[in-house]
Motif scaffolding. Structure first.
Motif, PDB file in Angstrom:
ATOM      1  N   PRO A  96      -3.489  10.855  -2.771  1.00  0.00           N
ATOM      2  CA  PRO A  96      -2.341   9.942  -2.678  1.00  0.00           C
ATOM      3  C   PRO A  96      -1.204  10.502  -1.825  1.00  0.00           C
ATOM      4  N   LEU A  97      -1.037  11.827  -1.832  1.00  0.00           N
ATOM      5  CA  LEU A  97       0.019  12.430  -1.013  1.00  0.00           C
ATOM      6  C   LEU A  97      -0.254  12.201   0.471  1.00  0.00           C
ATOM      7  N   ILE A  98      -1.493  12.431   0.885  1.00  0.00           N
ATOM      8  CA  ILE A  98      -1.854  12.224   2.296  1.00  0.00           C
ATOM      9  C   ILE A  98      -1.689  10.754   2.668  1.00  0.00           C
ATOM     10  N   ALA A  99      -2.187   9.864   1.784  1.00  0.00           N
ATOM     11  CA  ALA A  99      -2.083   8.422   2.061  1.00  0.00           C
ATOM     12  C   ALA A  99      -0.628   7.965   2.129  1.00  0.00           C
ATOM     13  N   SER A 100       0.187   8.439   1.186  1.00  0.00           N
ATOM     14  CA  SER A 100       1.592   8.017   1.157  1.00  0.00           C
ATOM     15  C   SER A 100       2.354   8.554   2.368  1.00  0.00           C
ATOM     16  N   LEU A 101       2.063   9.787   2.792  1.00  0.00           N
ATOM     17  CA  LEU A 101       2.723  10.332   3.980  1.00  0.00           C
ATOM     18  C   LEU A 101       2.381   9.521   5.221  1.00  0.00           C
ATOM     19  N   PHE A 102       1.107   9.173   5.363  1.00  0.00           N
ATOM     20  CA  PHE A 102       0.684   8.396   6.525  1.00  0.00           C
ATOM     21  C   PHE A 102       1.302   6.996   6.505  1.00  0.00           C
ATOM     22  N   MET A 108      -3.450  14.682  -6.951  1.00  0.00           N
ATOM     23  CA  MET A 108      -2.355  14.067  -6.188  1.00  0.00           C
ATOM     24  C   MET A 108      -2.492  14.311  -4.686  1.00  0.00           C
ATOM     25  N   ILE A 109      -3.449  15.139  -4.260  1.00  0.00           N
ATOM     26  CA  ILE A 109      -3.559  15.472  -2.830  1.00  0.00           C
ATOM     27  C   ILE A 109      -3.881  14.228  -2.005  1.00  0.00           C
ATOM     28  N   LEU A 128       0.828  -1.207   0.000  1.00  0.00           N
ATOM     29  CA  LEU A 128       0.000   0.000   0.000  1.00  0.00           C
ATOM     30  C   LEU A 128       0.866   1.262   0.000  1.00  0.00           C
ATOM     31  N   THR A 129       1.967   1.216   0.729  1.00  0.00           N
ATOM     32  CA  THR A 129       2.866   2.369   0.760  1.00  0.00           C
ATOM     33  C   THR A 129       3.449   2.646  -0.616  1.00  0.00           C
ATOM     34  N   MET A 130       3.942   1.598  -1.281  1.00  0.00           N
ATOM     35  CA  MET A 130       4.516   1.760  -2.624  1.00  0.00           C
ATOM     36  C   MET A 130       3.463   2.206  -3.628  1.00  0.00           C
ATOM     37  N   LEU A 131       2.236   1.683  -3.496  1.00  0.00           N
ATOM     38  CA  LEU A 131       1.162   2.084  -4.407  1.00  0.00           C
ATOM     39  C   LEU A 131       0.813   3.556  -4.228  1.00  0.00           C
ATOM     40  N   SER A 132       0.718   4.010  -2.980  1.00  0.00           N
ATOM     41  CA  SER A 132       0.389   5.417  -2.714  1.00  0.00           C
ATOM     42  C   SER A 132       1.497   6.346  -3.213  1.00  0.00           C
ATOM     43  N   ILE A 133       2.759   5.950  -2.983  1.00  0.00           N
ATOM     44  CA  ILE A 133       3.878   6.767  -3.461  1.00  0.00           C
ATOM     45  C   ILE A 133       3.899   6.808  -4.987  1.00  0.00           C
ATOM     46  N   THR A 134       3.605   5.678  -5.613  1.00  0.00           N
ATOM     47  CA  THR A 134       3.553   5.631  -7.078  1.00  0.00           C
ATOM     48  C   THR A 134       2.484   6.571  -7.626  1.00  0.00           C
ATOM     49  N   LYS A 135       1.284   6.526  -7.030  1.00  0.00           N
ATOM     50  CA  LYS A 135       0.199   7.402  -7.480  1.00  0.00           C
ATOM     51  C   LYS A 135       0.555   8.872  -7.271  1.00  0.00           C
ATOM     52  N   PHE A 136       1.191   9.156  -6.140  1.00  0.00           N
ATOM     53  CA  PHE A 136       1.569  10.546  -5.856  1.00  0.00           C
ATOM     54  C   PHE A 136       2.531  11.079  -6.918  1.00  0.00           C
ATOM     55  N   LYS A 164       3.095   9.879  -9.851  1.00  0.00           N
ATOM     56  CA  LYS A 164       2.457   9.830 -11.172  1.00  0.00           C
ATOM     57  C   LYS A 164       1.680  11.116 -11.448  1.00  0.00           C
ATOM     58  N   PHE A 165       0.791  11.491 -10.522  1.00  0.00           N
ATOM     59  CA  PHE A 165      -0.010  12.698 -10.719  1.00  0.00           C
ATOM     60  C   PHE A 165       0.841  13.968 -10.606  1.00  0.00           C
TER      61      PHE A 165
END
Length: 470
Positions: A109-115, A106-107, A86-94, A96-97
């Motif tokens: 995915p950014l919040i999800a990847s930071l968490f 990207m907001i 999930l971490t890698m997926l969120s960082i990838t989406k962030f 990407k956008f």
């Protein structure tokens, strides 16, 4: 072994080939293929290190809950893999956008990847730090050594004290002084000997306490030294994993950057269409909103103009009718010549004015009729648009107050009740604007579930429904 004749080598040819190979411009993938592969390998290695580092932390947290060691290992691995994915997926989406300039998208995915990245960072760094710290921890050995040494000291002094006490008892049961023909009285020398033995016992007890006290001080110092070593070792591995996690984040971002450039070069047409759509869609939403606002303002302007015109026409007609009566009376009472002349003059002026007023009224009526027909067509189009979204319209009419604009809170309530996925914020804004353009009081939902306009107006003495659609 065959000798190489360096004199026969053509250095110019060799150097030219090397220069050609080094300086030739290749396609982006071929030019950077080794970097792309290396970055992907680095990302994979950092993912593995993150999983291994976090295992000890997760295991220690779950073992007290699960109890069984095998199940704890399985659950720890599953949770760590899911969290890392999930971490890698969120960082990838962030990324990407970010690289596709979709800053609003990207907001989330950014919040999800930071968490998720923060949780993964905490678990991995503390997990390996705890593991290596536990390996460097000698507190159990120090405690064991302390207990053994303490027991040895106590045993040593207790044996000595017991021997002295036994000697004292021996003296006490063997008095050397005679009384009544028997040895029942201790001599002064025996009493003095007993006192000296008690003094020795007291000194031995003091020495025992001192050695135990010194041993405790040494034990505490050993524990502090051990704690410093454990902390130092944990910090060392904490910093190591922290650097690995940072490299993981950067390498993932670099990978997505490579993919973004490759996609832009290989799929130029598709990439351009996507970029244009991201620009056109907000503009289209604004244009549609502007269109419905114009319909609403135009309808209000036409309604006001019709009301003003009707009131002005009634006043002018009544005034003209009242002015014609005196002229008729004067024409009947005067002589034929003067009467004829005045009648001709009066009749000519009255007929001309009447024709002019009639022509202007007919012109105004035809203009307003055309405007009304255009308005009917616009309203019919609006109602057809509203019939595509009956659930939203019904909810707005029942739950949302009639205002010039709709708030974000009310839009969110509508989305929650009619389907957040199907109805976007922009669409609900358009529907609300269309309802306002028609008017809350003019909208009716018939038995078939169709949205119609219930407003009725009179046209040449006949009642006619307008702005209706099925």
């Amino acid at each position: 072994m065959k000798k190489i004749n360096f004199n026969s080598l053509n250095y110019q040819t060799v150097i030219s080939k090397i220069a050609k190979k080094v300086m030739k411009i290749h396609s982006f993938i071929k030019e950077w293929r080794y970097y792309i592969i290396i970055v992907a390998i680095i990302t994979l290695i950092t993912n593995i290190i993150s999983l291994v580092a976090g295992f000890n932390f997760m295991y220690l947290q779950l073992i007290s809950v699960v109890g069984n060691a095998i199940f704890t290992v399985v659950f720890s691995i599953i949770i760590l893999i899911a969290m890392e994915s999930l971490t890698m997926l969120s960082i990838t989406k962030f990324f990407k956008f970010l690289f596709r300039n979709r800053y609003k998208t990207m907001i989330l995915p950014l919040i999800a990847s930071l968490f998720l990245y923060s949780v993964s960072f905490f678990v991995s760094t503390n997990g390996l730090a705890m593991r290596q710290g536990n390996e460097a921890d000698n507190s159990s050995i120090i405690n064991e050594k302390y207990e053994i040494t303490k027991q040895q000291i106590n045993d040593n002094y207790e044996h000595k004290i017991d021997d002295l006490k036994l000697f004292i008892n021996t003296i006490k049961i063997n008095p050397e002084g005679w009384s009544g023909g028997k040895r029942t009285i201790l001599l002064k020398s025996q009493i003095k000997k007993i006192d000296s033995l008690y003094t020795v016992i007291s000194s031995l007890q003091s020495a025992q306490k001192q050695e135990i006290s010194d041993l405790k001080i040494e034990f505490k110092n050993d524990l502090k030294t051990n704690e410093i070593l454990v902390t130092s070792e944990a910090d060392k591995y904490f910093n190591f994993v922290a650097i690995v996690m940072i490299i993981q984040f950067v390498s993932k971002g670099v990978s997505i950057l490579f993919y973004s450039i490759i996609y832009g070069k290989n799929e130029k047409e598709t990439s351009l269409k996507e970029d244009l759509n991201s620009i056109i869609k907000p503009l289209d939403d604004n244009i549609t909103t502007y269109f419905f606002n114009r319909i609403y303002s135009t309808a209000n302007s036409l309604t006001s103009a019709l009301e003003i015109h009707n009131s002005d026409t009634e006043i002018d007609l009544s005034q003209n009718a009242n002015k014609e009566l005196p002229n008729e009376k004067v024409a009947n009472n005067k002589t034929e010549k003067s009467s004829k002349n005045k009648i001709e003059i009066s009749g000519f002026g009255s007929h001309k004015a009447s024709q002019k007023a009639s022509h202007e009224n007919q012109k105004n009526r035809s203009e307003h009729t055309g405007q009304l027909e255009d308005l009917n067509k616009s309203m019919a189009t609006t109602l057809k648009y509203l019939n595509r979204h009956p659930k939203v319209v019904k909810y707005i009419l029942k739950k949302t107050p009639e205002l010039e604009s709709i708030s974000n809170v009310e839009i969110n309530k509508i989305r929650e009740n009619v389907g957040r996925v199907q109805k976007s914020r922009g669409l609900i804004q358009k529907i609300y604007t269309a309802i306002i353009s028609v008017g809350y009081e003019n909208i009716l939902i018939n038995n078939k579930g169709n949205i119609i306009n219930k407003k009725i107006t009179k046209n040449h003495g006949k009642e006619k429904k307008v702005f209706t659609t099925g």
